[in-house]
Design a protein around this motif. Sequence first.
Motif, PDB file in Angstrom:
ATOM      1  N   MET A 191      35.244 -34.719  15.760  1.00  0.00           N
ATOM      2  CA  MET A 191      34.385 -34.894  14.850  1.00  0.00           C
ATOM      3  C   MET A 191      34.460 -36.184  14.347  1.00  0.00           C
ATOM      4  N   ASP A 192      35.422 -37.077  14.716  1.00  0.00           N
ATOM      5  CA  ASP A 192      35.019 -38.439  14.423  1.00  0.00           C
ATOM      6  C   ASP A 192      33.642 -38.925  15.073  1.00  0.00           C
TER       7      ASP A 192
ATOM      8  N   SER B 203      49.562 -37.770   7.458  1.00  0.00           N
ATOM      9  CA  SER B 203      49.301 -37.301   6.193  1.00  0.00           C
ATOM     10  C   SER B 203      47.876 -37.308   5.768  1.00  0.00           C
ATOM     11  N   ILE B 204      47.779 -36.518   4.660  1.00  0.00           N
ATOM     12  CA  ILE B 204      46.572 -36.073   4.243  1.00  0.00           C
ATOM     13  C   ILE B 204      46.034 -37.210   3.413  1.00  0.00           C
ATOM     14  N   PHE B 205      46.791 -38.171   2.794  1.00  0.00           N
ATOM     15  CA  PHE B 205      46.482 -39.132   2.112  1.00  0.00           C
ATOM     16  C   PHE B 205      45.781 -40.286   2.908  1.00  0.00           C
ATOM     17  N   TRP B 206      45.601 -40.181   4.096  1.00  0.00           N
ATOM     18  CA  TRP B 206      44.907 -41.173   4.904  1.00  0.00           C
ATOM     19  C   TRP B 206      43.600 -40.658   4.272  1.00  0.00           C
ATOM     20  N   GLN B 207      43.131 -39.698   4.065  1.00  0.00           N
ATOM     21  CA  GLN B 207      41.811 -39.308   3.635  1.00  0.00           C
ATOM     22  C   GLN B 207      41.267 -40.215   2.077  1.00  0.00           C
ATOM     23  N   ILE B 208      42.358 -40.831   1.630  1.00  0.00           N
ATOM     24  CA  ILE B 208      41.869 -41.498   0.066  1.00  0.00           C
ATOM     25  C   ILE B 208      40.855 -42.354   0.444  1.00  0.00           C
ATOM     26  N   PRO B 209      41.060 -43.208   1.326  1.00  0.00           N
ATOM     27  CA  PRO B 209      39.800 -44.296   1.420  1.00  0.00           C
ATOM     28  C   PRO B 209      38.264 -43.689   1.613  1.00  0.00           C
ATOM     29  N   GLN B 210      38.347 -42.657   2.381  1.00  0.00           N
ATOM     30  CA  GLN B 210      36.937 -42.070   2.491  1.00  0.00           C
ATOM     31  C   GLN B 210      36.309 -41.286   1.252  1.00  0.00           C
ATOM     32  N   TYR B 211      37.183 -40.932   0.256  1.00  0.00           N
ATOM     33  CA  TYR B 211      36.764 -40.112  -0.636  1.00  0.00           C
ATOM     34  C   TYR B 211      36.461 -41.375  -1.883  1.00  0.00           C
ATOM     35  N   VAL B 212      37.417 -42.259  -1.936  1.00  0.00           N
ATOM     36  CA  VAL B 212      36.996 -43.559  -2.802  1.00  0.00           C
ATOM     37  C   VAL B 212      35.943 -44.161  -2.481  1.00  0.00           C
ATOM     38  N   PHE B 213      35.648 -44.368  -1.278  1.00  0.00           N
ATOM     39  CA  PHE B 213      34.041 -45.067  -0.843  1.00  0.00           C
ATOM     40  C   PHE B 213      32.985 -43.954  -1.316  1.00  0.00           C
TER      41      PHE B 213
ATOM     42  N   ALA C 159      36.131 -42.163   7.345  1.00  0.00           N
ATOM     43  CA  ALA C 159      36.211 -40.813   7.758  1.00  0.00           C
ATOM     44  C   ALA C 159      36.510 -41.011   9.222  1.00  0.00           C
ATOM     45  N   GLY C 160      35.655 -41.440   9.932  1.00  0.00           N
ATOM     46  CA  GLY C 160      35.811 -41.439  11.560  1.00  0.00           C
ATOM     47  C   GLY C 160      37.006 -41.939  12.114  1.00  0.00           C
ATOM     48  N   ILE C 161      37.312 -42.969  11.346  1.00  0.00           N
ATOM     49  CA  ILE C 161      38.800 -43.711  11.728  1.00  0.00           C
ATOM     50  C   ILE C 161      39.971 -42.815  11.590  1.00  0.00           C
ATOM     51  N   THR C 162      40.076 -42.160  10.326  1.00  0.00           N
ATOM     52  CA  THR C 162      41.032 -41.129   9.863  1.00  0.00           C
ATOM     53  C   THR C 162      41.189 -40.112  10.711  1.00  0.00           C
TER      54      THR C 162
END
Length: 608
Positions: free
Chosen positions: A557-558, A475-485, A454-457
């Motif tokens: 926020m990071d 793109s908002i899809f950069w958030q996918i990894p944090q949600y998957v984790f 999330a911080g990297i995003t």
Amino acid sequence: MAAMDMLNSANEVALKEREENITPADAVTVHNESRQRKSFLKIKNSLTWKSSGGWKAANILLANQGLATLAFFGAGVNLVLFLTRVLGQDNATAANNVSKWTGTVYMCSLIGAFLSDSYWGRYLTCALFQLIFVLGLLLLCLSSWIFLIKPSDCGDAVIACRPASPVGIAIFYLSIYLVAFGYGGHQPTIATFGADQFDEKKPKEKISKAAFFCYFYFALNTGSLFSNTILVYYEDSGKWTLGFLVSLGSAVIALVSFLLGTPGYRYIKPCGNPLPRVAQVFVAAAKKWDVAPANADELYEVEGPESAIKGSRKILHSDEFEFLDKAATITEDDMTRQSDPWRLCTVTQVEEAKCVLKMLPIWLCTIIYSVVFTQMASLFVEQGDVMSSNIGKFHLPAASMSAFDICSVLVCTGIYRHILVPLAGKLSGNPKGLTELQRMGIGLIIGIFAMVAAGITEIQRLKHVTPGQKTSSLSIFWQIPQYVFVGASEVFMYVGQLEFFNGQAPDGIKSFGSSLCMASISLGNYVSSLLVNMVMSITARGQNPGWIPNDLNMGHMDRFYFLIAALTAIDFVFYLFCANWYTPINLQGAEKETEMENQEDHDVLGRV
């Protein structure tokens, strides 16, 4: 059948012991009681133990959990938008009201657990709280239809709703807090009731019980997936009453299916109020503060196979918190006076208090993880709201990104049950694969990865901000990894937590053990809010906007995400010490059960 023969023998021994201490006038009563007991055991042997419990009953409860969760999130997932768009509240007020409501939901789990363990039993508690849940949703539908949604389809961010009447607002708040009370009280009890459907004395069913908690969390996320996708869309477009009606229908089906399964459930009787029992241990130990604890084999315990706590198995002595052994140490005073539970407690009663004390450090270590988990409903959404979320002409709501978390949970649950457990079981020789404490530790580690992602995003989002624009071109899809984790960490942390607290809690407080998981989420919300306030009070000084200002493009926020990651890492270190120190509960007869398990482990693993 062997288990029932042992139970019959144990009851006959107990009756003989009683006969030795009764007067001849009571002999007929004891004889009749013995015949009634044998008759009851024959009925129980032929009906209850052969036809009740098992996966047939557990599957009904899993379906109940999925439907109830669908109903709950259908009412709560868009609650903050309902408060702002329909009731006209500002963002800060609406956010605070949602936080209070969410905290109430999870704190109500303690009430349900207490009533279940102490007085009502699991079945009655589930039924009554689900009834309250349905009533709350019914009132919510009526308040939105009759009083609040005026004109039709208002509250879609285009059509403004008319100011709500005081009566409509009062009914609305009554309804959502009935929903909170009903769902919160039902949640930990249904988990424990589902676990009750499997007999721990049978190795095969003990493995099934462990699998049940995994499928229980799977059912929870399956229900929430529908709410977070389909119902969110309809409610966001102003069809609030329709969304609430779907939730009501789901809750009604859940309640009806639960009641229809009544003949096939396996029931465990409540064990009485645990609060006086635990208090008696501390009071008795305090009264004997100057008395040296006796040796383990000299401590007071009732004769026979059953403990003094109604419906609870005996717990063997443990070495931790030795000062509490004074409560079970027999003094000359105790031998001369009538038995006083506030001065002399049994070993099982003392060990019940010890179990609570031993579980608390583990539970406290899970609160920081809940801080990670709660970011999905707050900062993750705010972060996604200022990212590029258009797919052609379609606008993807930031809150709908939680669907990736739910999908991650569903996929990881299948991978865990069908790949990791058999593989780890073969390597370690443990049919569970990984212990509950090991899984919770893995959940903490994956939670750290989620915050780092999330911080990297956020760093990348800030790099793509155009001056004067609110949203970033990232793109908002950069958030996918944090949600998957986060989803993957839930499978290890929350499923492990449910299994751990249910398995390690004494028989008299099983539902309390399950409620600790929800209480952890509740406190995680409060700690997260406290952290935000502390960070803003420190960083927002002078001309500095702080890390999390209203305009996120001016903040950092990071850094807040990395702070949570660092706190979770520190918490993980403490967790390692607590997990290493922890010793499992030791129930009487567990040694024989373990030997039986070792003989059947490999066969059972192949059939799960």
